[in-house]
Scaffold this active site. Structure first.
Site, mmCIF file in Angstrom:
data_model
loop_
_atom_site.group_PDB
_atom_site.id
_atom_site.type_symbol
_atom_site.label_atom_id
_atom_site.label_comp_id
_atom_site.label_asym_id
_atom_site.label_seq_id
_atom_site.Cartn_x
_atom_site.Cartn_y
_atom_site.Cartn_z
ATOM 1 N N GLU A 87 -1.210 11.549 -10.576
ATOM 2 C CA GLU A 87 -2.218 10.675 -10.000
ATOM 3 C C GLU A 87 -1.699 10.154 -8.658
ATOM 4 O O GLU A 87 -0.609 10.507 -8.217
ATOM 5 C CB GLU A 87 -2.525 9.514 -10.957
ATOM 6 C CG GLU A 87 -1.307 8.679 -11.307
ATOM 7 C CD GLU A 87 -1.573 7.638 -12.375
ATOM 8 O OE1 GLU A 87 -2.738 7.287 -12.596
ATOM 9 O OE2 GLU A 87 -0.592 7.159 -12.992
ATOM 10 N N ASP A 90 0.427 -0.001 -6.032
ATOM 11 C CA ASP A 90 -0.204 1.176 -5.431
ATOM 12 C C ASP A 90 -0.261 1.107 -3.904
ATOM 13 O O ASP A 90 -1.318 1.311 -3.297
ATOM 14 C CB ASP A 90 -1.624 1.368 -5.982
ATOM 15 C CG ASP A 90 -1.687 1.319 -7.490
ATOM 16 O OD1 ASP A 90 -0.733 1.779 -8.136
ATOM 17 O OD2 ASP A 90 -2.681 0.799 -8.038
#
Length: 544
Positions: A186, A14
């Site tokens: 997301e 991420d």
């Protein structure tokens, strides 16, 4: 000069990447590992150095009791007008219809802190990020969770204005994007480029169907249009690409005006290296960080140079001189300093002097026994990431257990339900003994059972070692540090991967760690003293 992917090896998912003057920073998720959020720095996008963990105090983060793969999800690092902003999610519930999580914001004038007290932003979803608009206004975007059992839980990407003066979100939130038919939108990041608002999102879940998509609009109140054609980045259609699961990334512009995209990826291994029947393998190193070069087409859409699968070797930025860092992690750590080297982490909570000390036994790391490796609370467990396909880790330990509820040693760990450890413990017949315990989703077992290896009474230290080669690893022990005896079992590293855990639990986001632990079920907290910890990668390990 080339960027060689992955730039952050081992569990570093991420990535949120920014540039401030001549320095690039990447913040990555740490989930239940403490301290929270790793920030690496670079001067050239090629060489990276672990700089700091901003969430290193309980006032900023308390993950006591957080579930496996809970904790810090998808931090967002940004910079505006002389201030660093860090937004992060602490996920307390990871399975079922609900995602109980809180999004926080902290700020600092310097990337190494001190950081402000956290502001609670919202609890509506996860993967929040802060966008600084050209007019000075700020907006939070995050995944919007829908707990209704008859609806898809990924409702879309929510946007809410943030008032810096009030230190809070203001006004009514609205949904700016719901993603494509691949769903699971997301990891949003917003950018304003050439009059357009560009929204970069992850889709397809965290496994082999992962991808990055882009949408744009002229106003945050307008409908966002998805970039036509294939995703910006994915390896779903390239099953034999050397890395997989490509997606979830962020954008940065160099001083020379070039664009780069940092994203997560993973390198799967297979039990049968000669077979290409099933390209989907196991990734014990976890999801790693890579960087791609990006250009803009005539229609104003971003494109990955080399195609939407991405490249292993990427051209470095123009006009940049290579900057190599001094090594920040010794191959052999003798524990002679006042602090642990930054690559060591613990689980969920900080290691107080009552748990971990570098002073109580000088020249040693002392771990006072606490809860087991299956606990989501206080563990006396210090570990670092697996970052190579082939390595050895070795410890020298002094320990005097008096009960079978006391044991300490060397661990290979994924989460509370999947780990192994080579330990010294106590046996009613033999006294101090060596054993190897494994725990995975099917239960726990001992290698030696009722015939453990006795430790000589005059042995002040024992030596433990683990050798990892791709999806196999094996433990060894020694009483003199020279003559090593192999444990008669080879373990499967696939069981220390997201892929193995996800198949049974549905939630697994981290990677394999190797480290030291001490457990005391009697509550007497007897110490285990580690004289050194050695992590040595094999030559040409990436090609083994």
């Amino acid at each position: 000069m080339k960027i060689i992917n992955p730039v952050l090896r081992g569990f570093h998912p991420d990535p949120s990447m920014i540039r401030v003057d001549d320095t690039y920073y990447i913040a990555t998720s740490t989930f239940e590992w403490w301290p929270g959020v790793q920030i690496h720095e670079s001067k050239d996008l090629v060489n990276w150095h672990l700089l700091t963990y901003p969430l290193s105090e309980k006032r900023l983060l308390d993950m006591t009791g957080d579930p496996d793969s809970g904790g810090i999800w998808a931090p967002d690092l940004s910079y505006d007008n002389g201030t660093f902003y860090l937004v992060y999610t602490d996920a307390k519930v990871t399975t079922g219809s609900f995602k109980d999580c809180t999004n926080y914001l902290i700020t600092a004038k310097d990337i190494t802190g001190p950081w402000s007290d956290p502001i609670v932003l919202n609890t509506a979803g996860f993967d929040a990020s802060l966008f600084h608009d050209e007019d000075g206004r700020k907006y939070l975007v995050n995944q919007y969770w829908d707990p209704r059992p008859w609806r898809h839980p990924f409702y879309g990407i929510m946007c809410t204005e943030f008032s810096e003066k009030e230190g809070a979100l203001t006004g009514k939130p609205w949904v700016i994007y719901q993603g494509t038919a691949d769903r699971l939108a997301e990891g949003p990041h917003l950018y304003k480029i050439n009059g357009w608002y560009y929204l970069f999102v992850a889709q397809g879940g965290t496994g082999y169907a992962h991808q990055s998509r882009v949408a744009r609009a002229k106003s945050l109140r307008d409908a966002f249009e998805t970039q036509p054609g294939a995703p910006l980045l994915t390896t779903l259609d390239a099953p034999y690409h050397p890395y997989q699961k490509a997606g979830h990334g962020s954008l940065v512009r160099t001083k020379a005006g070039e664009w780069y995209f940092a994203h997560l990826m993973a390198r799967p291994l297979h039990h049968d290296t000669e077979s290409v029947i099933d390209p989907k393998g196991f990734c014990p190193l976890g999801r790693e960080t890579a960087i791609q070069k990006l250009v803009w087409d005539e229609e104003g859409w971003p494109q990955i140079v080399g195609g939407h699968n991405g490249l292993i070797e990427v051209d470095a930025p123009l006009g940049v001189t290579e900057h190599k860092w001094e090594k920040d992690c010794p191959e052999k750590d003798d524990f002679d300093k006042d602090t642990l080297n930054p690559h060591f982490q613990s689980l969920r909570t900080p290691l107080s002097e009552e748990i971990c000390s570098l002073k109580d036994c000088p020249g040693h790391l002392r771990l006072y026994g606490h809860f087991s490796l299956s606990s989501a609370f206080t563990q006396a467990h210090v570990a670092r990431r697996w970052q190579s396909f082939a390595f050895e880790a070795e410890v020298k330990m002094a320990y005097r257990p008096v009960s079978f509820q006391q044991f300490a040693g060397l661990t290979c760990y994924y989460n509370t339900r999947s780990w192994t450890c080579m330990e010294m413990t106590w046996h009613e017949t033999y006294g101090r003994v060596i054993d190897v315990i494994s725990t995975d989703l099917s239960g726990s077992e001992s290698v030696y059972e009722d015939t453990p290896v006795p430790v000589p009474e005059d042995a002040a230290y024992v030596y433990f070692k683990v050798k990892v080669q791709r999806l196999k690893y094996q433990y060894f022990y020694s009483f003199d540090g020279d003559t090593w005896i192999a444990v008669p079992r080879i373990f499967d590293a696939a069981k220390l991967s997201d892929d193995y855990i996800t198949a049974a639990c549905g939630v697994a986001f981290t990677g394999a760690f190797v480290g030291m632990m001490s457990v005391d079920g009697l509550g007497t907290k007897i110490p285990a003293d580690f004289d050194y910890f050695c992590y040595r990668e094999a030559e040409n390990a990436e090609n083994i």
